[in-house]
Design an enzyme around this catalytic site. Structure first.
Site, short mmCIF file in Angstrom:
data_model
loop_
_atom_site.label_atom_id
_atom_site.label_comp_id
_atom_site.label_asym_id
_atom_site.label_seq_id
_atom_site.Cartn_x
_atom_site.Cartn_y
_atom_site.Cartn_z
N HIS A 78 -0.12 -11.59 5.52
CA HIS A 78 0.41 -11.84 6.85
C HIS A 78 0.45 -13.33 7.19
O HIS A 78 1.22 -13.75 8.04
CB HIS A 78 -0.42 -11.08 7.89
CG HIS A 78 -0.13 -9.62 7.91
ND1 HIS A 78 -0.14 -8.87 9.07
CD2 HIS A 78 0.20 -8.75 6.92
CE1 HIS A 78 0.17 -7.61 8.80
NE2 HIS A 78 0.37 -7.52 7.49
N HIS A 243 0.16 -1.97 -1.26
CA HIS A 243 -0.33 -0.67 -0.81
C HIS A 243 -1.11 0.08 -1.89
O HIS A 243 -1.56 1.19 -1.66
CB HIS A 243 0.83 0.17 -0.29
CG HIS A 243 1.42 -0.35 0.98
ND1 HIS A 243 2.47 0.26 1.63
CD2 HIS A 243 1.10 -1.42 1.73
CE1 HIS A 243 2.77 -0.43 2.71
NE2 HIS A 243 1.96 -1.46 2.80
#
Length: 717
Positions: A78, A243
Site C-alpha cells: 500500500h 493473496h
C-alpha cells in the site's frame, strides 16, 4: 474555523506546491546525504532486526498466525501501490504513508499499527534509514521470511517531512465512494487518477459499488493496474502472490465498532486510529475491511495454495460476518481447513474476494492463472519481478539505487540509457560545436524549442523523462503534437548531420551524442539571445548524455509523459479531458520540474521572447525582437498603456489594445495574463520588468534553464 485567504478567495491560483520546491524543511539539514548514510549501516544486521520483528508478537497488537509477515507485505504494497504512471505521483519514494491523506485512507486501516511495530528499528538506525526505505524493505524481508525468493532491493528513498500535497486523488468529498466524475463516458478512469474508489488503493474488493459484479470488477482491476503500468501477467502475479499470504479482517461491521481514523482521532491516541470496541478489539476480534478469512491453509508460507484454491473449486457470493460481500467454496471440501489465526482450534474456511473470483472469470486473467498453475517456477519469477517493479517504479534509473541487493539486470521500465563507450567532448570541442550549430540554418527559436521539448519531459515524481537518451527522436515523443513533429524532424536532421560530421572528423576517441548536442544547441541559442540583448552570459554545459535505442524505450509507458497542456509553450490539447485549468496545469508541470514560483516566472518570460511557443504561436510573445533574451514579456504585460479583452466566450485568448488608439498590440493566453493578474506572480514579474530588472531576469532564466537541462543527470548526483 480560522479564516485564511483561501477561505475568502477560493478560486485564487494556489502556488503552495511550488513553494515547497524552494524550501528545505528536513530536520537533517541541507548537507545531509541519505544514500551515503544508508550505505554506512550494517545491512545484514538491519535485515536480521526486521526478521526478528516478524515473529515478535506484541500483546497490544498480536500477530496473525504468530507472524507479522502478511501485515508488513500489505503495508509495503500500500505504500508503493499508490503510484500511477499518468503523472508519476504516488508510490513509496518519500514514505508518504505516514501523512494525510494516506495514513487515514480506509484501505490503510490498521497499517498505523504496522508502522508502530517498526518504530524500534527506525529508532535504532535513525538518519541512516528512512521510513520510506524501511516500509518497503520490510515487505521484502517478510516475503523472504515466509519462503519466497525476492528479485532484489534498492534503497535510496529519502523521507518527506510534510507529505505530498500535489497529488489529486479525485473529485469525491468523502471516502469509499465513487463519483461519476471519476470515470469518463467509456468507463475509463479520468486522467490522472489511478484508483477506482476514493480512499482505496485500487478497487473495491467487494466489487464495483460494493456489489459482487465479476465482470465489472475485472474491468476495474485492469483499469487500475494499467494506470500503474502493469500488464495482465504482472497484475495476476501481484494479486495471486500477495493473496498467498495472510487473511482479511471482518469480525463484525467496521461502521459499528471502529473509531475515527488517525487524522481524526483524539490527541491521546497519539496518531493511532480505528480504535475497535468489538470484544477485545484485536487479534481474532480485529476489524479492518469488514471482510473475514484467509485465502489458503498456510497463510505464512509461499506455495500454490491461492491459485489452486481459486481454480480448483467453485465459489459463491455471500455476506460475511462483517456484513460485506465475499465468496465461499461450494461444498465442504475446504471447510475448516485453516487453523485459527490466534487459536489453532478456531478453524476457518478459506474465502475469496470478488476481485479474486473476477480473475478466474476473466478469460485473459484466467489464462495467466492457468499458466502459473502449470508452471510454479513461472509464477515465482513473475511475482518476484512484478513485486520488484511495484516497490521501485517511482525510483527512476538503477543509478539512484543503493545497497548490496540492487540487481545487475536493468529493466525496460527503468528507462535504460547506454553507457558512453567513448571520450566525452571537452571545452575546445564544446566551443567548436556551438559555432557549428549557430552557423547552421537553425534559428534560436528552433534550438531552444527542441532543447526544451527534450528536457522538460522530466518529472521529479518518478524521475522519468529528461534529455538523457535523446528519446525525443524516438517513438512516441517524435510524434507528439506539442513537439511540432515536422519542424522537430528538420531540427533533428540538421543536428544529426552536425553530430555525424563531427564524429567522423575525429581521429581520437572523442565523440558527441545527439542527446548532448540537443542540449548544447539550446545553450548556444540562449547565449546568442542574451548577447543580442546586450548580456554576456555563459550557459553551463556538462557532457555525458547518451542516446537510447527504440528497443530501450517502452512506448506504452512513455505515452503517459505526453503533455496535454504545457503553459511554458502555450499549448493545450483541445481534445484531451482536462481536470485542471490552463493556469493550474502550468503550476502542476512546474511542480514536476521542481520549480519555485520565481523560476517558473523567469522561464515563461524567457521562453516567450525566445519564440518557443507551440506551433510558433504569437500568444504571449510580447516583443518585436523574437529570439532576443529581453525582459519585454514583463514590460509589455505590466504596462498601463494597454487594456485586455477576451476574444472568445471561453476566455482562453485575450487581446491587448492601446488605450489611446485602440490598436491591437498583443495576444495572450490565460497563462500569459496570469503573470499580471496573480498578486504573487505579478510581484515577481515587476522585479524583472523594472528598468534595472533585465539583468536579474537574464541571470535567473539562465540559471533555471541550466538546472532543467540537468534534472535527469543522475550519473552526476
Amino acid at each position: 474555523m480560522k479564516q485564511t485567504d483561501r477561505n475568502w478567495w477560493p478560486d485564487q491560483l494556489d502556488l503552495d506546491i511550488l513553494d515547497r520546491n524552494a524550501q528545505h524543511i528536513s530536520p537533517y539539514g541541507e548537507d545531509y546525504d541519505y544514500a551515503e548514510e544508508f550505505e554506512s549501516l550494517d545491512y545484514d544486521e538491519l535485515k536480521s532486526d526486521i526478521r526478528e520483528a516478524m515473529t515478535d508478537s506484541q500483546e497490544w497488537w498480536p500477530a496473525d498466525y504468530g507472524h507479522y509477515g502478511p501485515l508488513f507485505i500489505r503495508m509495503a504494497w500500500h505504500s508503493a501501490g499508490t503510484y500511477r504512471v499518468s503523472d508519476g505521483r504516488g508510490g513509496a519514494g518519500e514514505g508518504n504513508q505516514r501523512f494525510e491523506p494516506l495514513n487515514s485512507w480506509p484501505d490503510n486501516a490498521n497499517l498505523d499499527k504496522a508502522r508502530r511495530l517498526l518504530w524500534p528499528i527506525k529508532q535504532k538506525y535513525g538518519k541512516k534509514l528512512s521510513w520510506a526505505d524501511l516500509l518497503v524493505l520490510t515487505g521484502n524481508v517478510a516475503l523472504e521470511s515466509m519462503g519466497f525468493e525476492t528479485f532484489g532491493f534498492g534503497a535510496g528513498r529519502e523521507d518527506s517531512f510534510r507529505g505530498d500535497k500535489s497529488v489529486y486523488w479525485g473529485p469525491e468529498d468523502e471516502m469509499e465512494v465513487t463519483s461519476p466524475e471519476r470515470f469518463d463516458e467509456n468507463n475509463e478512469l479520468r486522467n490522472p487518477l489511478g484508483n477506482s474508489v476514493m480512499g482505496l488503493i485500487y478497487v473495491n474488493p467487494e466489487g464495483p459499488y460494493g456489489e459482487p459484479d465479476l465482470e465489472g470488477s475485472a474491468h476495474n482491476i485492469r483499469e487500475t493496474f494499467d494506470n500503474m503500468a502493469m500488464n495482465d501477467e504482472e497484475t495476476v502475479a501481484l494479486i495471486a502472490g500477495g493473496h498467498t499470504f495472510g487473511k482479511v479482517h471482518g469480525a463484525d461491521d467496521p461502521e459499528k465498532f471502529n473509531g475515527p481514523e488517525p487524522s481524526a482521532a483524539p490527541v491521546e491516541s497519539q496518531g493511532l486510529g480505528w480504535e475497535n470496541d468489538y470484544e477485545s478489539g484485536r487479534g481474532a476480534d480485529t476489524i479492518t475491511s469488514g471482510i473475514e478469512g484467509p485465502w489458503t491453509d498456510a497463510p505464512t508460507r509461499w506455495d500454490m495454495g491461492y491459485i489452486d484454491n481459486l481454480l480448483d473449486h467453485e465459489w459463491e457470493a455471500h455476506k460475511g460476518p462483517g456484513g460485506a460481500w465475499q465468496w465461499r467454496p461450494v461444498g465442504d471440501e475446504l471447510k475448516d481447513t485453516v487453523p485459527g489465526a490466534h487459536n489453532r482450534n478456531d478453524a476457518q474456511t478459506p474465502m475469496m474476494l470478488t476481485t479474486d473470483v473476477a480473475l478466474k472469470e476473466d478469460p485473459d486473467y484466467r489464462e495467466v492463472l492457468e499458466r502459473f498453475q502449470e508452471d510454479p517456477g513461472l509464477f515465482q519469477e513473475s511475482f518476484s519481478k512484478a513485486w520488484y517493479k511495484l516497490i521501485h517504479r517511482d525510483m527512476g534509473p538503477p543509478s539512484r539505487l543503493v545497497g548490496p541487493e540492487v540487481p545487475d539486470e536493468e529493466m525496460l521500465w527503468q528507462d535504460p540509457v547506454p553507457d558512453a563507450d567513448y571520450e566525452l567532448i571537452g571545452e575546445a570541442e564544446i566551443e567548436e560545436l556551438k559555432s557549428t550549430i549557430l552557423d547552421s540554418e537553425l534559428s534560436v527559436s528552433e534550438l531552444v524549442s527542441t532543447a526544451w521539448a527534450s528536457a522538460s519531459t522530466y518529472r521529479d515524481s518518478d524521475k522519468r523523462g529528461g534529455a538523457n537518451g535523446a528519446r525525443i527522436r524516438l517513438r512516441p515523443q517524435r510524434d507528439w503534437e506539442v513537439n511540432n513533429p515536422e519542424e522537430l524532424s528538420t531540427v533533428l536532421d540538421t543536428l544529426s548531420e552536425i553530430r555525424e560530421a563531427f564524429n567522423e572528423s575525429r581521429s581520437d576517441d572523442v565523440r558527441v551524442s545527439l542527446a548532448d548536442l540537443i542540449v548544447l544547441g539550446g545553450a548556444a541559442a540562449v547565449e546568442k539571445a542574451a548577447a543580442d540583448a546586450g548580456h554576456d552570459v555563459d550557459v553551463p554545459f556538462t557532457p555525458g548524455r547518451t542516446d537510447a535505442s527504440q528497443e530501450q524505450t517502452d512506448v506504452g509507458s512513455f505515452n503517459a509523459l505526453e503533455p496535454k497542456a504545457d503553459g511554458f509553450r502555450n499549448y493545450v490539447d483541445e481534445d484531451a479531458d482536462h481536470y485542471l485549468s490552463a493556469e493550474e496545469a502550468l503550476v502542476d508541470r512546474a511542480e514536476l520540474l521542481t520549480l519555485s514560483p520565481s523560476e517558473m516566472t523567469a522561464l515563461v518570460g524567457g521562453l516567450r521572447v525566445l519564440g518557443a511557443n507551440y506551433d510558433n504561436s504569437d500568444l504571449g510573445v510580447f516583443t518585436e525582437d523574437v529570439g532576443t533574451l529581453s525582459n519585454d514579456f514583463f514590460t509589455n504585460l505590466l504596462t498601463m498603456d494597454i487594456e485586455w479583452e477576451p476574444v472568445d466566450d471561453e476566455e482562453t485568448v485575450f487581446e491587448a489594445h492601446d488605450r489611446e488608439t485602440g490598436e491591437t498590440k498583443w495576444k495572450g493566453s490565460r497563462v500569459d495574463l496570469l503573470f499580471g493578474s496573480h498578486s504573487r506572480l505579478r510581484a515577481i514579474g515587476e522585479v524583472y520588468g523594472a528598468d534595472d530588472g533585465e539583468e536579474e531576469f537574464v541571470e535567473d532564466f539562465v540559471d533555471t534553464w541550466s538546472r532543467i537541462m540537468m534534472l535527469d543527470r543522475f550519473d552526476l548526483q
